[in-house]
Each structure stands twice: as structure tokens, then as C-alpha cells.
Write an enzyme that holds these catalytic residues in place. Structure first.
Site, mmCIF file in Angstrom:
data_model
loop_
_atom_site.group_PDB
_atom_site.id
_atom_site.type_symbol
_atom_site.label_atom_id
_atom_site.label_comp_id
_atom_site.label_asym_id
_atom_site.label_seq_id
_atom_site.Cartn_x
_atom_site.Cartn_y
_atom_site.Cartn_z
ATOM 1 N N THR A 16 0.843 -1.192 0.000
ATOM 2 C CA THR A 16 0.000 0.000 0.000
ATOM 3 C C THR A 16 0.880 1.245 0.000
ATOM 4 O O THR A 16 1.863 1.321 0.737
ATOM 5 C CB THR A 16 -0.939 0.029 1.218
ATOM 6 O OG1 THR A 16 -1.823 -1.092 1.151
ATOM 7 C CG2 THR A 16 -1.785 1.304 1.235
ATOM 8 N N PHE A 29 1.279 5.258 0.686
ATOM 9 C CA PHE A 29 0.726 6.281 1.576
ATOM 10 C C PHE A 29 1.316 7.646 1.242
ATOM 11 O O PHE A 29 2.487 7.744 0.858
ATOM 12 C CB PHE A 29 1.051 5.963 3.036
ATOM 13 C CG PHE A 29 0.379 4.730 3.564
ATOM 14 C CD1 PHE A 29 -0.850 4.822 4.203
ATOM 15 C CD2 PHE A 29 0.968 3.491 3.429
ATOM 16 C CE1 PHE A 29 -1.467 3.683 4.707
ATOM 17 C CE2 PHE A 29 0.365 2.346 3.925
ATOM 18 C CZ PHE A 29 -0.863 2.446 4.565
#
Length: 290
Positions: free
Chosen positions: A174, A176
Site C-alpha cells: 500500500t 501512503f
């Protein structure tokens, strides 16, 4: 910085890992229940910085965050990092995998573990975040209800790990963004030096003029300048039906050559261009803190 606050809307594990990686280890955390609340809190100067997930290698982009980046012009991207994601199925003490009928978690986590949940006939149920889901399961004390979260969440809320590594893809990462208010250079100066080694990278959003070939022409300046595009994605503009905006990332800085010239050429075929931020590109993977 104005106050010792750090806004975040992530599971506890990622919150701690990210604030240490970015050099915010002495700041306090303020959790928000929605992405919209994160942006509003930052915009009102109630906190100094915010962290939001923007895309996952399995579940794709976090559409709400990209839309909020476009509409909240006072929020700018000052850093990025990439985190390896590991998910566990958690339950109350005494629960078994076969007993779990419902699993609660953030929509992204549920999407990232969809294959496992389907194979075990576990119904996904949306929660605001992964750690919050674990807390709800602990309070419910129902062996039929589980949570998709981290080992740290299990330890914190007195749950047991029923299964580890249940994410669909082994390469589950992921991305960010760290956000600050436009003009607040103090946040960028606080970023840890280890996160500043990558080349300059810029995120922007734009819409083309209603002309034949305008999208192709909007991309050509980057090829001509030798600038690497790392992302392009369309999203509904929400201004009118079937109108779209385009999100684009490229390696370069629009304030200096050749990025400056590329954007100047781009403007000849675009209605508008909004730079969301220029920041050092992530060069490594942040491993999860289990």
C-alpha cells in the site's frame, strides 16, 4: 510546528510504523473515522500533518482520497512511502476458523483478503478501520464474528490469531501520502533523511479541453522531455455526467526544467492543471511491524 498532533486514518500498526519512518516519532496521533474528516481536520489547522493511503497493488486506488486531494486545495503531498501489508484473521479466545461467519475490517483490507474469505465462506462486513474492527470484535465476544487486522491488533485487544497471511497477493503493498497545509514547510523539513533519497516526483490532476486528441497531446510533452510517467488514471469529474479528470504522477519537478516546459506545453490542451505536490519518490519497502 503548531501542535504535537499527527492525523491518521490507518490501523494502529501502520500508524506507528509510518510516523517513525517519516520522523514523526515524538508526535501524538489523532484518529479520524473518515477520509473526509482527515482532510477537514488538517484544513482547519487542528493538526499539523496527515497520512492517508492512496493505492494498493491488489485493491487499486483509494478513490475517495484522490477526490479529496482535488477538492481540498490547501492540502499538499510532502512525502510518500510504500508499506508491505500482512493481514490476519482474528477472533475471540476459543473461536475457530470454522466458527467465524462474519469478518469485519476496512473495505480495502476486505478487498485484499477477498479470496480467503470467500474460500472459507466468511461474509465481509465493513468497518471504519482494521484496529477499530478488532476492538468491536473483542467487545462483542461472539466466536462467529472475526476481524481482518494485524497481530498487533490481536495483542492490543485480547484476540487470538486464527490465520496469518490471508492477503490474496504475496506482493501486497500500500502506498501512503504524508500531507501538510500548503505553505507549511515545517512538516516537509521534519521528514526523516532516509525518506528523502528518491528522485523528485510530482502528482497532479487535470482535465483536457474538448478537442480531438487532447488526451494524447497532454501526455506527449513528458515523452518529449524524457520524463518518466509512473501513474495515470481517470476519475469522474463529478461536475457533469461523463466528464473525467486525470490523475498523473511523473518523475520530475514542475518548477524546474524539463518539468516546467512539459507543463507549459500541457496547458495548451488542458482546461486546468492542479499540482497536488512534489516530493521525494519512495525508494524502498517499509516492512510491517507485527
Amino acid at each position: 510546528m503548531r501542535e504535537d498532533h499527527f492525523t491518521i486514518i490507518l490501523c494502529l500498526r501502520d500508524a506507528n510504523r509510518l510516523r517513525y519512518a517519516w520522523g514523526f516519532k515524538d508526535e501524538s496521533l489523532l484518529a479520524c473515522r473518515t477520509f473526509a474528516e482527515v482532510f477537514t481536520t488538517l484544513e482547519r489547522a487542528e493538526v499539523d500533518a496527515a497520512v492517508v493511503p492512496v493505492e494498493n497493488t491488489h485493491a487499486g486506488s483509494v478513490a475517495d482520497v484522490y477526490d479529496l486531494l482535488r477538492t481540498h486545495r490547501s492540502a499538499v503531498i510532502v512525502a510518500e512511502t510504500i508499506v508491505r501489508v500482512r493481514h490476519c484473521l482474528l477472533g475471540v479466545p476459543g473461536a475457530t476458523i470454522d466458527a467465524v461467519k462474519v469478518a469485519r475490517s476496512h473495505p480495502q483490507a476486505l478487498a485484499q483478503t477477498e479470496d480467503y474469505l470467500r474460500a472459507h465462506q466468511i461474509q465481509p462486513e465493513v468497518a471504519f478501520d482494521t484496529a477499530g474492527a478488532a476492538m468491536e470484535v473483542a467487545r462483542a465476544k461472539d466466536p462467529a464474528i472475526g476481524a481482518v487486522a494485524s497481530k498487533r491488533a490481536a495483542s492490543r485487544y485480547g484476540l487470538v490469531v486464527l490465520a496469518e497471511g490471508i492477503e490474496t497477493s504475496d506482493d501486497n503493498f500500500t502506498r501512503f501520502f504524508a500531507l501538510a497545509r500548503a505553505g507549511d514547510d515545517a512538516v516537509a523539513r521534519r521528514i526523516a533523511p532516509a525518506q528523502l533519497t528518491g528522485p523528485a516526483k510530482t502528482s497532479l490532476v487535470y482535465t483536457t479541453k474538448n478537442q480531438s486528441g487532447a488526451l494524447t497531446r497532454s501526455l506527449q510533452p513528458f515523452a518529449t522531455a524524457g520524463l518518466q510517467l509512473t501513474k495515470i488514471e481517470s476519475r469522474p469529474s463529478r461536475a457533469a455526467p461523463w466528464e473525467y479528470v486525470f490523475y498523473l504522477d511523473f518523475e520530475g519537478d514542475p518548477k524546474v526544467s524539463p518539468g516546467r516546459e512539459a507543463l507549459d506545453l500541457m496547458r495548451t490542451c488542458c482546461e486546468w492543471i492542479q499540482v497536488l505536490g512534489t516530493y521525494p519518490a519512495a525508494t524502498g519497502i517499509l516492512e510491517p511491524d507485527r
